[in-house]
Write an enzyme that holds these catalytic residues in place. Structure first.
Site, PDB file in Angstrom:
ATOM      1  N   LEU A   1       0.847  -1.190   0.000  1.00  0.00           N
ATOM      2  CA  LEU A   1       0.000   0.000   0.000  1.00  0.00           C
ATOM      3  C   LEU A   1       0.884   1.242   0.000  1.00  0.00           C
ATOM      4  CD1 LEU A   1      -2.759  -1.088   2.551  1.00  0.00           C
ATOM      5  CD2 LEU A   1      -2.535  -1.599   0.106  1.00  0.00           C
TER       6      LEU A   1
ATOM      7  N   ASN B   1      -0.202  -3.761  17.151  1.00  0.00           N
ATOM      8  CA  ASN B   1      -0.421  -4.087  15.745  1.00  0.00           C
ATOM      9  C   ASN B   1       0.557  -3.335  14.840  1.00  0.00           C
ATOM     10  OD1 ASN B   1      -1.640  -4.917  13.305  1.00  0.00           O
ATOM     11  ND2 ASN B   1      -3.028  -3.142  13.338  1.00  0.00           N
TER      12      ASN B   1
ATOM     13  N   ARG C   1       2.748  14.825   6.471  1.00  0.00           N
ATOM     14  CA  ARG C   1       3.676  15.199   7.541  1.00  0.00           C
ATOM     15  C   ARG C   1       5.125  15.224   7.083  1.00  0.00           C
ATOM     16  NH1 ARG C   1       1.849  11.284  12.344  1.00  0.00           N
ATOM     17  NH2 ARG C   1       0.991  10.090  10.597  1.00  0.00           N
TER      18      ARG C   1
ATOM     19  N   ASN D   1      39.158  17.568 -19.761  1.00  0.00           N
ATOM     20  CA  ASN D   1      38.289  16.698 -20.551  1.00  0.00           C
ATOM     21  C   ASN D   1      37.049  17.384 -21.120  1.00  0.00           C
ATOM     22  OD1 ASN D   1      37.393  16.946 -17.865  1.00  0.00           O
ATOM     23  ND2 ASN D   1      36.111  15.128 -18.054  1.00  0.00           N
TER      24      ASN D   1
ATOM     25  N   SER E   1      57.230  18.374 -15.421  1.00  0.00           N
ATOM     26  CA  SER E   1      56.370  19.115 -14.491  1.00  0.00           C
ATOM     27  C   SER E   1      56.002  20.480 -15.051  1.00  0.00           C
ATOM     28  CB  SER E   1      57.089  19.297 -13.148  1.00  0.00           C
ATOM     29  OG  SER E   1      57.315  18.056 -12.541  1.00  0.00           O
TER      30      SER E   1
ATOM     31  N   ARG F   1      56.032  23.861 -21.618  1.00  0.00           N
ATOM     32  CA  ARG F   1      56.083  25.048 -20.768  1.00  0.00           C
ATOM     33  C   ARG F   1      57.095  26.032 -21.338  1.00  0.00           C
ATOM     34  NH1 ARG F   1      59.055  21.444 -16.158  1.00  0.00           N
ATOM     35  NH2 ARG F   1      61.205  21.755 -16.818  1.00  0.00           N
TER      36      ARG F   1
ATOM     37  N   ASN G   1       6.711   8.588   9.138  1.00  0.00           N
ATOM     38  CA  ASN G   1       5.686   9.581   8.825  1.00  0.00           C
ATOM     39  C   ASN G   1       6.224  10.989   8.653  1.00  0.00           C
ATOM     40  OD1 ASN G   1       3.181   7.910   9.031  1.00  0.00           O
ATOM     41  ND2 ASN G   1       3.972   7.573  11.099  1.00  0.00           N
TER      42      ASN G   1
ATOM     43  N   ALA H   1      51.417  15.325  -8.532  1.00  0.00           N
ATOM     44  CA  ALA H   1      50.494  16.198  -7.814  1.00  0.00           C
ATOM     45  C   ALA H   1      50.041  17.358  -8.686  1.00  0.00           C
ATOM     46  CB  ALA H   1      51.165  16.722  -6.555  1.00  0.00           C
TER      47      ALA H   1
ATOM     48  N   LYS I   1      36.721  10.344 -12.164  1.00  0.00           N
ATOM     49  CA  LYS I   1      35.386  10.209 -12.727  1.00  0.00           C
ATOM     50  C   LYS I   1      35.473   9.501 -14.075  1.00  0.00           C
ATOM     51  CE  LYS I   1      33.616  12.786 -15.544  1.00  0.00           C
ATOM     52  NZ  LYS I   1      33.228  12.771 -17.012  1.00  0.00           N
TER      53      LYS I   1
END
Length: 451
Positions: A11, A173, A18, A372, A409, A426, A230, A366, A337
């Protein structure tokens, strides 16, 4: 012996006012899974063959969630809220198909345990027509009481109708019922609405069955198993109980949790034995961790595969699509990711890896980032086996860094780097002796200060 067939009716038509939410109550999540889906999972674990979902408020949203989280469920609409018996009868088409057992469940009781439902079904197999799940509490105020005589359940009495003696009963109950399929429709159709609200109450079938000489029993379940939600406070309480149970299961299965109360799992989190999880780690949906991994403090992981012996964090974020192979390392303040980090590769510090492959044994310095996204589309970065990416490098995708290649680097790399090549991206350093002193003097003069 032929297995008994079972239909579970959940159900889920209540408005849940609430909760003070536009989201239907039963779709509020526990451990990342809608409450109603937790109930469906328990029903399936108890041997349910078919699921019927009775919806009302937010029917479209509930139906959509059911397609994703409760595949195969048949939905029925309760057009008007005329009570719990009326809600069950909204699924008349499914009930009339004919089942040995009928379970009536509620979509806002996410902690219901399969063992309790199995016990209720067992009573039907023994000949009972109705089996009601009850629980014991030393604070029964507000709950309906189960009136039991000589091992038979003779009535469910709402508190407002209880005598002073009946109010002392602590057996209450839960609302969950098992009904013999052969009697279900007759009992439900016999429920009347001669009450103050003019509603059809499911609890009335206990008295109706008893009057017909049919067996009615109560089955005791744990208080937590019957806990309904609730409002948001109760939602948080249910989440806490679920997490406590899951942490306990994890530790018994061989996972070390240094501070269990600070680790949060999702409904589908899988953790292998001999994994060590430090404090304040959060697992979102879709995470599998193989044996022997180490998850250091304050890491946030979702939609990720972590291979055997991997080392994660502290303060690592692994987003959907991250796939870490055996003994890969993702260190502090790194984000990964939709990327594969192959065996033994290291992404140690302050680094973003997205839409990429990091070859086996490669080392990412680092401050490295895979560039991307150009504001419109995502592009792929491929870093070969044994490659070394120097600190503070920007790899502008699409790009490929070959096996054994070395990126100096501070480089901004925009062109592919062949195997074993050394790439500089660089500007050449220029040193001007004495110029720092002159620069300080000019700036001090401009600011009216002594250099």
């Amino acid at each position: 012996m032929t297995a008994r067939t079972c239909l579970s009716i959940i159900l889920a038509a209540g408005e849940g006012t609430r909760m003070k939410s536009a989201l239907p109550k039963v779709l509020h999540p526990i451990a990342g899974l809608p409450m109603v889906a937790h109930v469906a999972a328990a029903a399936k674990a108890a041997g349910t063959g078919d699921l019927a979902l009775v919806v009302g408020h937010g029917a479209e949203a509930v139906n959509k969630a059911a397609e994703k989280f409760i595949p195969g469920a048949t939905t029925f609409v309760q057009e008007k809220r005329l009570g719990t018996a009326d809600a069950v009868l909204a699924a008349r088409g499914a009930i009339s198909t004919g089942y040995d057992d009928l379970l009536v469940l509620f979509g806002d009781t996410p902690l219901i345990e399969a063992e309790a439902l199995v016990a209720a079904r067992a009573k039907l197999a023994e000949g009972a027509a109705v089996a009601v799940l009850g629980f014991r509490t030393d604070k029964p105020t507000g709950y309906g009481r189960l009136i039991v005589q000589d091992d038979s359940l003779v009535a469910i009495r709402e508190e407002k109708d209880c005598s002073e003696e009946e109010k002392k009963i602590t057996f209450c109950n839960s609302g969950v019922m098992a009904i013999a399929g052969s009697h279900a429709l007759a009992l439900l159709d016999a429920v009347g609405n001669a009450n103050a609200k003019g509603e059809y109450y499911l609890t009335d079938i206990v008295g109706i069955a008893a009057e017909q000489g049919l067996g009615t029993v109560a089955v005791e379940a744990g208080f937590e198993s019957a806990l309904g939600v609730n409002n948001r406070a109760e939602l948080a309480g249910a989440e806490a109980i679920w997490q406590r149970r899951r942490r306990h299961e994890a530790m018994l299965s061989g996972v070390t949790l240094i501070a269990p109360e600070t680790v949060f799992f999702s409904h589908d989190t899988e953790i292998g034995a001999d994994t060590l999880i430090e404090p304040n780690v959060w697992f979102g949906p879709g995470v599998t961790v193989a044996q022997g991994a180490k998850i250091h403090a304050f890491s946030h992981i979702e939609g990720t595969k972590v291979g055997p012996g991997c080392d994660i964090g502290p303060f690592a974020r692994l987003r959907p699509g991250a796939d870490l192979k055996t003994k890969a390392k993702v260190g502090n303040f790194c984000e990964v990711k939709k990327a594969v980090v192959e065996e033994g590769a290291k992404v140690n510090h302050l680094t973003y890896i997205g839409d990429a492959r990091i070859g086996a044994g490669a080392n990412i310095g680092a401050g490295t980032i895979t560039c991307n996204y150009d504001g419109y589309s995502k592009f792929f970065t491929d870093i070969g086996k044994g490659a070394f990416i120097g600190s503070n490098s920007a790899l502008v995708a699409p790009i490929a860094i070959g096996d054994g290649a070395y990126v100096a680097s501070g480089s901004v790399v925009t062109e592919n780097v062949p195997d074993d090549a050394l790439a500089f991206g660089r500007a050449r350093q220029k040193t001007l002796p004495g110029k720092a002193r002159e620069l300080r003097a000019r700036r001090a003069e401009a600011a009216g200060k002594t250099p």
